[in-house]
Design a protein around this motif. Structure first.
Motif, PDB file in Angstrom:
ATOM      1  N   LYS A 180       0.848  -1.198   0.000  1.00 31.70           N
ATOM      2  CA  LYS A 180       0.000   0.000   0.000  1.00 31.70           C
ATOM      3  C   LYS A 180       0.883   1.247   0.000  1.00 31.70           C
ATOM      4  CE  LYS A 180      -3.870  -2.271   0.460  1.00 31.70           C
ATOM      5  NZ  LYS A 180      -4.433  -2.779  -0.745  1.00 31.70           N
ATOM      6  N   LYS A 181       0.396   2.289  -0.635  1.00 32.22           N
ATOM      7  CA  LYS A 181       1.126   3.555  -0.690  1.00 32.22           C
ATOM      8  C   LYS A 181       1.143   4.184   0.699  1.00 32.22           C
ATOM      9  CE  LYS A 181       1.044   8.053  -2.865  1.00 32.22           C
ATOM     10  NZ  LYS A 181       0.340   9.000  -3.684  1.00 32.22           N
ATOM     11  N   GLU A 182       2.306   4.704   1.055  1.00 31.25           N
ATOM     12  CA  GLU A 182       2.456   5.351   2.356  1.00 31.25           C
ATOM     13  C   GLU A 182       2.849   6.807   2.180  1.00 31.25           C
ATOM     14  OE1 GLU A 182       5.163   3.221   4.806  1.00 31.25           O
ATOM     15  OE2 GLU A 182       4.116   1.316   4.556  1.00 31.25           O
ATOM     16  N   GLU A 212       4.685   9.182  -0.841  1.00 33.24           N
ATOM     17  CA  GLU A 212       5.287   8.445  -1.952  1.00 33.24           C
ATOM     18  C   GLU A 212       4.680   8.919  -3.262  1.00 33.24           C
ATOM     19  OE1 GLU A 212       6.210   3.988  -1.583  1.00 33.24           O
ATOM     20  OE2 GLU A 212       4.542   4.331  -0.202  1.00 33.24           O
ATOM     21  N   GLU A 213       5.498   8.895  -4.290  1.00 32.63           N
ATOM     22  CA  GLU A 213       5.028   9.282  -5.611  1.00 32.63           C
ATOM     23  C   GLU A 213       3.995   8.270  -6.122  1.00 32.63           C
ATOM     24  OE1 GLU A 213       7.203  10.022  -9.810  1.00 32.63           O
ATOM     25  OE2 GLU A 213       8.192  10.874  -8.043  1.00 32.63           O
ATOM     26  N   THR A 214       2.967   8.766  -6.781  1.00 31.04           N
ATOM     27  CA  THR A 214       1.964   7.891  -7.373  1.00 31.04           C
ATOM     28  C   THR A 214       2.492   7.358  -8.692  1.00 31.04           C
ATOM     29  OG1 THR A 214       0.155   9.089  -6.327  1.00 31.04           O
ATOM     30  CG2 THR A 214      -0.396   7.769  -8.274  1.00 31.04           C
ATOM     31  N   GLU A 215       2.398   6.065  -8.866  1.00 33.51           N
ATOM     32  CA  GLU A 215       2.901   5.416 -10.084  1.00 33.51           C
ATOM     33  C   GLU A 215       1.795   5.342 -11.127  1.00 33.51           C
ATOM     34  OE1 GLU A 215       5.780   4.237 -12.346  1.00 33.51           O
ATOM     35  OE2 GLU A 215       6.167   4.623 -10.226  1.00 33.51           O
ATOM     36  N   ARG A 271       8.123  -0.752  -8.857  1.00 31.92           N
ATOM     37  CA  ARG A 271       7.464   0.396  -8.232  1.00 31.92           C
ATOM     38  C   ARG A 271       5.965   0.154  -8.098  1.00 31.92           C
ATOM     39  NH1 ARG A 271      10.820   3.063 -11.939  1.00 31.92           N
ATOM     40  NH2 ARG A 271       9.027   3.628 -13.228  1.00 31.92           N
ATOM     41  N   GLY A 330       5.328  -1.825  -5.254  1.00 31.03           N
ATOM     42  CA  GLY A 330       5.786  -1.188  -4.018  1.00 31.03           C
ATOM     43  C   GLY A 330       6.905  -1.946  -3.331  1.00 31.03           C
TER      44      GLY A 330
END
Length: 160
Positions: A92-94, A97-100, A128, A131
Motif C-alpha cells: 500500500k502507498k504510504e 510516496e510518488e503515485t505510479e 514500483r 511497491g
C-alpha cells in the motif's frame, strides 16, 4: 513481502521457446493466488487478455506496457504496440510516496537470446507498481533470459 512475476510464453507462442509447451494459465493463476498472497504480476499479449482476465480475481488491475518501437507484422493493419500486465496486491502507498502510473513506455529488447526478454525500464516500473523494497522476496517464475532477475538485483542494490 513475497511477490511473484510470471512472464510465461504467451498463448499460442510456445513454439518460440525451447520447451515448446503451452502454459496452463488457469493453474498458473491459481498458483499465484495461493503462493503469493502479498502480490503478483502476470505479463500477457493483447490477444489473450479476453481469455486470461476472466480467470483472475476481481481485485486485479490491468496495466499497460506501451512499446514506442515494436516489430510490425506485415499482415496487420494495426500494430500490437502494447502488452497487458495483470497486477494483484502489492504494498500500500504510504505518506508522500510518488503515485505510479498504470502504464510504462519502454522499447522492446533486441538480441537478448530469447523472445520477449523484458527491458530494465519495464522491470523497474513493475517493482514500483508492486511497491517493492530491498528486503522483499521477488520470485521470477519464468526466468528466461534472466533479465528480470538481474534488474531486481540492480533495483535492490540501489535501495540499500
Amino acid at each position: 513481502m513475497r511477490v511473484a512475476y510470471a512472464d510465461p510464453p504467451y498463448i499460442g507462442c510456445a513454439h518460440f521457446y525451447p520447451e515448446k509447451e503451452e502454459v496452463d494459465h488457469e493453474r498458473l493463476i491459481e498458483r499465484l493466488n495461493d503462493e503469493f498472497t502479498d502480490g503478483w504480476a502476470l505479463s500477457l499479449h493483447a490477444p489473450s487478455l479476453r481469455v486470461i482476465l476472466p480467470m483472475c480475481p476481481e481485485d486485479v488491475r490491468v496495466m499497460a506496457w506501451v512499446k514506442p518501437w515494436a516489430s510490425f507484422k506485415p499482415s496487420q493493419r494495426v500494430a500490437y504496440a502494447w502488452e497487458p500486465v495483470i497486477v494483484r496486491g502489492g504494498r500500500k502507498k504510504e505518506g508522500k510516496e510518488e503515485t505510479e502510473r498504470d502504464w510504462v513506455s519502454a522499447n522492446i529488447t533486441m538480441q537478448r537470446g530469447m523472445v520477449g526478454a523484458k527491458p530494465e525500464q519495464f522491470c523497474f516500473w513493475l517493482f514500483r507498481v508492486l511497491g517493492l523494497s530491498a528486503g522483499d522476496e521477488f520470485v521470477d517464475l519464468f526466468p528466461g533470459s534472466g533479465a528480470v532477475t538481474r534488474a531486481w538485483d540492480r533495483w535492490r542494490n540501489r535501495l540499500m
